[in-house]
Design a protein around this motif. Structure first.
Motif, PDB file in Angstrom:
ATOM      1  N   PHE A 166      -4.108  15.099 -15.580  1.00 27.30           N
ATOM      2  CA  PHE A 166      -4.777  15.388 -16.863  1.00 27.30           C
ATOM      3  C   PHE A 166      -6.214  14.543 -17.226  1.00 27.30           C
ATOM      4  N   ALA A 167      -6.130  13.378 -16.635  1.00 23.65           N
ATOM      5  CA  ALA A 167      -6.618  11.985 -16.879  1.00 23.65           C
ATOM      6  C   ALA A 167      -8.361  11.851 -16.240  1.00 23.65           C
ATOM      7  N   ARG A 168      -8.756  12.948 -15.798  1.00 27.74           N
ATOM      8  CA  ARG A 168      -9.702  12.852 -14.899  1.00 27.74           C
ATOM      9  C   ARG A 168     -10.750  14.131 -15.838  1.00 27.74           C
ATOM     10  N   ASN A 169     -10.074  15.147 -16.503  1.00 27.69           N
ATOM     11  CA  ASN A 169     -10.077  16.042 -17.179  1.00 27.69           C
ATOM     12  C   ASN A 169     -10.869  16.090 -18.940  1.00 27.69           C
ATOM     13  N   ARG A 170     -10.152  14.606 -19.530  1.00 26.96           N
ATOM     14  CA  ARG A 170     -10.170  14.108 -20.958  1.00 26.96           C
ATOM     15  C   ARG A 170     -11.357  13.402 -21.370  1.00 26.96           C
ATOM     16  N   ILE A 171     -11.933  13.784 -22.379  1.00 26.47           N
ATOM     17  CA  ILE A 171     -12.101  12.856 -23.067  1.00 26.47           C
ATOM     18  C   ILE A 171     -11.696  11.164 -23.712  1.00 26.47           C
ATOM     19  N   TRP A 172     -12.422  10.411 -23.740  1.00 28.85           N
ATOM     20  CA  TRP A 172     -11.766   8.953 -23.496  1.00 28.85           C
ATOM     21  C   TRP A 172     -12.700   8.123 -24.479  1.00 28.85           C
ATOM     22  N   ILE A 173     -12.338   7.609 -25.117  1.00 24.74           N
ATOM     23  CA  ILE A 173     -12.583   6.819 -26.253  1.00 24.74           C
ATOM     24  C   ILE A 173     -12.765   4.851 -25.548  1.00 24.74           C
ATOM     25  N   LEU A 174     -13.949   4.833 -26.005  1.00 31.06           N
ATOM     26  CA  LEU A 174     -14.082   3.024 -25.998  1.00 31.06           C
ATOM     27  C   LEU A 174     -13.419   2.020 -26.866  1.00 31.06           C
ATOM     28  N   ASP A 175     -12.887   1.420 -25.911  1.00 36.44           N
ATOM     29  CA  ASP A 175     -11.472   0.820 -26.624  1.00 36.44           C
ATOM     30  C   ASP A 175     -11.633  -1.007 -27.575  1.00 36.44           C
TER      31      ASP A 175
ATOM     32  N   LYS B 202      -5.180   7.878 -24.678  1.00 36.23           N
ATOM     33  CA  LYS B 202      -4.118   8.437 -25.041  1.00 36.23           C
ATOM     34  C   LYS B 202      -3.417   9.673 -25.134  1.00 36.23           C
ATOM     35  N   PRO B 203      -2.557  10.270 -25.101  1.00 40.13           N
ATOM     36  CA  PRO B 203      -1.985  11.548 -25.175  1.00 40.13           C
ATOM     37  C   PRO B 203      -2.107  12.207 -26.554  1.00 40.13           C
ATOM     38  N   SER B 204      -2.800  13.854 -25.807  1.00 45.64           N
ATOM     39  CA  SER B 204      -3.031  15.012 -26.282  1.00 45.64           C
ATOM     40  C   SER B 204      -1.482  14.871 -26.977  1.00 45.64           C
ATOM     41  N   GLU B 205      -1.593  16.240 -28.566  1.00 45.83           N
ATOM     42  CA  GLU B 205      -0.553  17.108 -28.436  1.00 45.83           C
ATOM     43  C   GLU B 205      -0.461  17.962 -27.262  1.00 45.83           C
ATOM     44  N   ASP B 206      -1.339  18.664 -26.887  1.00 50.66           N
ATOM     45  CA  ASP B 206      -1.232  19.505 -25.708  1.00 50.66           C
ATOM     46  C   ASP B 206      -0.768  18.818 -24.196  1.00 50.66           C
ATOM     47  N   ASP B 207      -1.261  17.499 -24.294  1.00 52.43           N
ATOM     48  CA  ASP B 207      -0.452  16.746 -22.515  1.00 52.43           C
ATOM     49  C   ASP B 207       0.596  16.408 -23.049  1.00 52.43           C
ATOM     50  N   LEU B 208       1.153  16.745 -24.052  1.00 56.77           N
ATOM     51  CA  LEU B 208       2.597  15.682 -24.269  1.00 56.77           C
ATOM     52  C   LEU B 208       3.387  17.316 -24.841  1.00 56.77           C
ATOM     53  N   LYS B 209       2.839  18.277 -24.270  1.00 60.82           N
ATOM     54  CA  LYS B 209       4.248  19.458 -23.874  1.00 60.82           C
ATOM     55  C   LYS B 209       4.064  19.930 -22.830  1.00 60.82           C
ATOM     56  N   TYR B 210       2.875  19.626 -21.653  1.00 61.11           N
ATOM     57  CA  TYR B 210       3.216  19.567 -20.610  1.00 61.11           C
ATOM     58  C   TYR B 210       3.681  18.449 -19.401  1.00 61.11           C
ATOM     59  N   TRP B 211       3.746  17.436 -20.657  1.00 59.38           N
ATOM     60  CA  TRP B 211       3.574  15.488 -19.874  1.00 59.38           C
ATOM     61  C   TRP B 211       4.532  14.852 -20.862  1.00 59.38           C
ATOM     62  N   PRO B 212       5.474  14.869 -21.251  1.00 61.81           N
ATOM     63  CA  PRO B 212       5.735  14.774 -23.025  1.00 61.81           C
ATOM     64  C   PRO B 212       6.680  13.218 -22.764  1.00 61.81           C
ATOM     65  N   HIS B 213       5.192  12.568 -22.484  1.00 60.93           N
ATOM     66  CA  HIS B 213       5.433  10.941 -22.064  1.00 60.93           C
ATOM     67  C   HIS B 213       4.270  10.286 -22.080  1.00 60.93           C
ATOM     68  N   CYS B 214       4.131   9.208 -23.787  1.00 60.99           N
ATOM     69  CA  CYS B 214       3.716   8.529 -24.934  1.00 60.99           C
ATOM     70  C   CYS B 214       3.006   7.729 -23.844  1.00 60.99           C
ATOM     71  N   PHE B 215       1.473   7.872 -23.623  1.00 61.40           N
ATOM     72  CA  PHE B 215       1.475   6.187 -22.785  1.00 61.40           C
ATOM     73  C   PHE B 215      -0.149   5.525 -23.516  1.00 61.40           C
TER      74      PHE B 215
ATOM     75  N   VAL C  13     -10.296  -2.272 -13.291  1.00 57.35           N
ATOM     76  CA  VAL C  13      -8.718  -2.819 -14.073  1.00 57.35           C
ATOM     77  C   VAL C  13      -8.003  -1.330 -15.083  1.00 57.35           C
ATOM     78  N   SER C  14      -7.348  -0.548 -14.205  1.00 57.04           N
ATOM     79  CA  SER C  14      -6.512   0.174 -15.064  1.00 57.04           C
ATOM     80  C   SER C  14      -5.298  -0.941 -15.469  1.00 57.04           C
ATOM     81  N   ARG C  15      -4.203  -0.332 -16.687  1.00 59.23           N
ATOM     82  CA  ARG C  15      -3.259  -0.631 -16.872  1.00 59.23           C
ATOM     83  C   ARG C  15      -2.763   0.801 -18.233  1.00 59.23           C
ATOM     84  N   ILE C  16      -1.466   0.176 -17.475  1.00 61.35           N
ATOM     85  CA  ILE C  16      -0.873   2.202 -18.042  1.00 61.35           C
ATOM     86  C   ILE C  16       0.360   1.524 -18.192  1.00 61.35           C
TER      87      ILE C  16
END
Length: 318
Positions: free
Chosen positions: A95-104, A126-139, A156-159
């Motif tokens: 889902f990351a490629r389909n979500r709206i990101w924010i400037l960090d 960061k995961p939305s509430e909907d994301d957490l329903k399908y993939w219940p992990h905070c990242f 450079v990607s950091r998860i």
């Protein structure tokens, strides 16, 4: 760096600017002193353009790409997380490629010594509430996209796992390279490697050629690959040098003629002008324990083919 720092124009000191796309979604523009540029959309954290100092577009985007969220645009460099392909329970490529990101605005520092020679932007998902329903992990998924003074593009990607339990994920920088003619292109650096063939139910084969060339559909995951490979474009007389870290696999994909005609967001003949070469972690998922962080890196250079061999000896510098 907050959006308030930008107008719809460039800041010549930082090489940064922001424009709005056709849907009103912000895109950050990076420019090098020599005139190379890159654009990064907050939709998907996707790199949607990378041009050299002559203004030539180096990434492929389909003329039939669907340019409206929530679909990822067919082209550029897509962030595939926490799943690659359809080998899981989530939507294709995660889902990351389909979500709206924010400037960090509050990113932790990355250890680097660029002496201010790069134009960079930091994004956060960061995961939305909907994301957490399908993939219940905070990242927290932090991404820095940079353009060097010579026009090299780096990501450079950091998860980070901010949860109380471990989780697994797959990852890929789904990279659409623009090529003159797929029949004139070859990849060097993957010879003799084992690969999983997605056209044969992920059966494992060993690459036999002294370079990879293209005359039919290809969809492979080359495993335990070197950290530097090259894509040579005979007609354009330039090569892409791909450097990676933290990503053991390389996905190579071209849909060829028959599959192209089945894809609504892809032109029937466009397979001739594109090649996907993805730095990835696909064969084995990455596991993050609570509070652990994973880092993946990609650097793309476009160099004259006569200089290509020199670049293959250089380590990743991002």
């Amino acid at each position: 760096m907050s959006m308030g720092h930008f107008a719809n124009s460039m800041d010549p000191r930082s090489g940064l600017g922001v424009v709005k796309d056709w849907n009103g979604v912000a895109q950050v523009v990076l420019r090098s002193p020599k005139g190379a540029s890159a654009r990064v959309s907050l939709h998907g954290g996707q790199v949607v353009s990378w041009r050299n100092d002559r203004g030539e577009e180096l990434l492929f985007t389909s003329s039939k790409a669907i340019l409206k969220p929530p679909n990822a645009m067919r082209g550029g460099i897509q962030m595939c997380f926490p799943q690659f392909g359809i080998s899981g329970t989530l939507e294709r490529h995660g889902f990351a490629r389909n979500r709206i990101w924010i400037l960090d605005d509050d990113h932790p520092p990355i250890n680097h010594n660029d002496n201010g020679s790069k134009a960079s932007v930091d994004l956060l998902l960061k995961p939305s509430e909907d994301d957490l329903k399908y993939w219940p992990h905070c990242f927290e998924f932090r991404q820095r996209v940079s353009l060097s003074k010579d026009g090299d593009l780096s990501l450079v990607s950091r998860i980070r796992n901010v949860n109380g339990k471990p989780f697994n994920f797959s990852f890929a920088y789904h990279t659409y390279l623009s090529v003159s003619d797929i029949s004139e292109v070859r990849i060097e650096g993957l010879e003799t490697l084992d690969y999983l063939d997605n056209l044969s139910h992920r059966e494992r084969f060993t690459e036999q050629g002294d370079a990879i060339t293209f005359e039919s559909e290809v969809d492979r995951v080359y495993v335990s690959s070197p950290n530097v490979i090259a894509v040579l474009d005979h007609e354009k007389k330039h090569s892409f040098v791909i450097r990676k870290e933290g990503l053991p696999d390389v996905v190579v994909w071209n849909p060829w003629e028959k599959k192209s005609k089945t894809m609504v967001d892809f032109g029937d003949e466009e397979y001739k002008q594109m090649l996907c070469v993805d730095a990835a972690a696909v064969e084995r998922t990455i596991t993050l324990k609570p509070r652990e962080e994973w880092t993946g890196k990609l650097e793309l250079s476009a160099v004259s083919s006569t200089n290509c061999c020199d670049h293959l000896d250089h380590p990743v510098s991002i």
